[in-house]
Every structure is written in C-alpha cells, then in structure tokens.
Write a protein that holds these residues in place. Sequence first.
Motif, short mmCIF file in Angstrom:
data_model
loop_
_atom_site.label_atom_id
_atom_site.label_comp_id
_atom_site.label_asym_id
_atom_site.label_seq_id
_atom_site.Cartn_x
_atom_site.Cartn_y
_atom_site.Cartn_z
N LEU A 13 0.78 -1.35 0.35
CA LEU A 13 0.22 0.28 -0.04
C LEU A 13 1.00 1.26 -0.08
O LEU A 13 1.64 0.81 0.64
CB LEU A 13 -1.15 -0.52 1.50
N ARG A 14 0.21 2.19 -0.89
CA ARG A 14 1.39 3.16 -0.93
C ARG A 14 0.67 4.69 -0.88
O ARG A 14 -0.81 4.30 -0.65
CB ARG A 14 1.81 3.76 -2.50
N GLY A 82 5.53 11.39 -2.32
CA GLY A 82 3.22 10.79 -3.13
C GLY A 82 2.97 9.21 -3.03
O GLY A 82 2.45 9.01 -2.54
N ASP A 83 4.21 8.26 -3.13
CA ASP A 83 4.24 7.46 -3.89
C ASP A 83 4.69 6.16 -3.06
O ASP A 83 4.95 4.93 -3.47
CB ASP A 83 4.45 7.03 -5.76
N PRO A 89 10.65 0.64 5.67
CA PRO A 89 11.67 0.88 7.08
C PRO A 89 11.91 1.82 6.59
O PRO A 89 13.25 2.08 7.09
CB PRO A 89 11.96 -0.80 7.44
N ALA A 90 12.34 2.21 5.21
CA ALA A 90 12.67 3.40 5.07
C ALA A 90 12.50 4.89 5.22
O ALA A 90 11.34 4.91 5.46
CB ALA A 90 13.13 3.23 3.20
N PRO A 91 13.24 5.84 5.74
CA PRO A 91 12.81 7.26 6.60
C PRO A 91 12.27 7.84 5.19
O PRO A 91 11.40 8.15 5.88
CB PRO A 91 13.99 7.73 6.05
N ASP A 92 12.65 7.19 3.64
CA ASP A 92 11.89 7.75 2.55
C ASP A 92 10.56 7.50 2.60
O ASP A 92 10.54 7.73 1.09
CB ASP A 92 12.83 8.81 1.71
N GLY A 93 10.78 6.46 2.91
CA GLY A 93 8.90 5.09 2.28
C GLY A 93 9.32 4.60 1.24
O GLY A 93 8.21 4.22 0.27
N ARG A 94 10.60 4.73 0.34
CA ARG A 94 10.77 3.71 -1.12
C ARG A 94 10.90 2.67 -0.91
O ARG A 94 10.52 2.17 -2.31
CB ARG A 94 12.05 4.59 -1.43
N THR A 95 11.20 1.82 0.11
CA THR A 95 11.01 0.10 0.24
C THR A 95 9.59 0.01 1.19
O THR A 95 9.97 0.82 2.80
CB THR A 95 12.36 0.05 0.55
N PRO A 96 9.26 -0.89 0.43
CA PRO A 96 7.49 -1.93 1.61
C PRO A 96 8.45 -2.07 2.67
O PRO A 96 9.38 -3.12 2.73
CB PRO A 96 7.33 -2.15 0.43
#
Length: 185
Positions: A13-14, A82-83, A89-96
């Motif tokens: 989920l993004r 936004g996506d 676990p990544a601070p920038d939310g780039r990995t699920p």
Amino acid sequence: MGGHDDRSERCALRWSAVDLDAAVFTLRSALYVDDAGKLREKDAKTHQQRRVALEAETVEVLRDQLARCEERASALGLSLPGDGYVFSPAPDGRTPLVPDTATQRFGRMAARLDITTNLHALRDYSATELIAAGVDVRTVAGRLGHGGGGATTLRVYAAWLSESDQRAAATRAARMPPRPVPPGS
C-alpha cells in the motif's frame, strides 16, 4: 510466497492510494518474493484494484502513521514521496515492509500482550464479525478480495454463516408471540 494475502497487499500500500478525507484506500498491488529471492510487486488478488472503506479509528491511525513518516523523513533531510509505502523501514518510504517481517512483528507484539493469535486469524475474525453483523456476503467478499461474487467467501466461511443463521432463527423465535395452548392440554 506464492499466493496473495492481506499482508502482502497491505505492505504494498502506497500513500498515493490512501484518501484519508474520503476514508478509503485502493488496493492495486501485492508483494511477492520471486524465484531469485527478490521482493517484487504484482497486481492485487483479482487483478483489479479495489476500494476499501475505512472507519474513523483507522483513518486516525493512518493520519498518525503519515505524521510519523513525514517527521522521520524530515529529521533526516528527506521528503516523503506521494507514492511512498505506508509501511516502510526506509525513512523516505521508498521500500516496502517485507510481509514476513510484518508477520514476525505482529507475532512478537501478540506475545508481549499475551494474546494467542496471528495475522490471518484477524482476517477470519473480521470476516466472521461482518457476516454475523448481517453485512451481505458480496460486500464481505469484496473487502477480502474474493472474486466470483462471494462463492469463495461462502465456501470458506460457511460454518460461521450457519452459526449466524442459527442465531437469526433463535432471535426470530424469541420475538414470536407464544403459541396458543390447545384446549384440553
């Protein structure tokens, strides 16, 4: 991990699929581990995106999650895309978050709270509670990602449907006026 499950959809989920103002999120994909052991995304269960309504408490939990994610990224001089993934676990939310990790974290939390359960049991609980509350099977099937208009839901949860039907019969019987006693009895 061959088939889809709730955790693989939730981990995929993004934020771009979450509308907190409308209290819905859209499931578009699920995570899986390929033959090389790499985490990948694929279409959601029925190969169609589906919208899931949220109740107020979950909206607030997600608002808190978003604020935590934004604060964590900002503290490191990053921005949250936004996506980005809702659970990352990544601070920038780039990995699920890896689905197996979600399962392990839930298991540790349940053990700390001295609760005997697992993530899949929550799915069963949710489905049976909805059915017992009188939510139509088609709606429950949609929330679970079951295709076929509810046939899978009926097959999987038939025992609970039967129990719910028995409770309905008992409730109806309790509301009926007493049967007249025949003369001479």
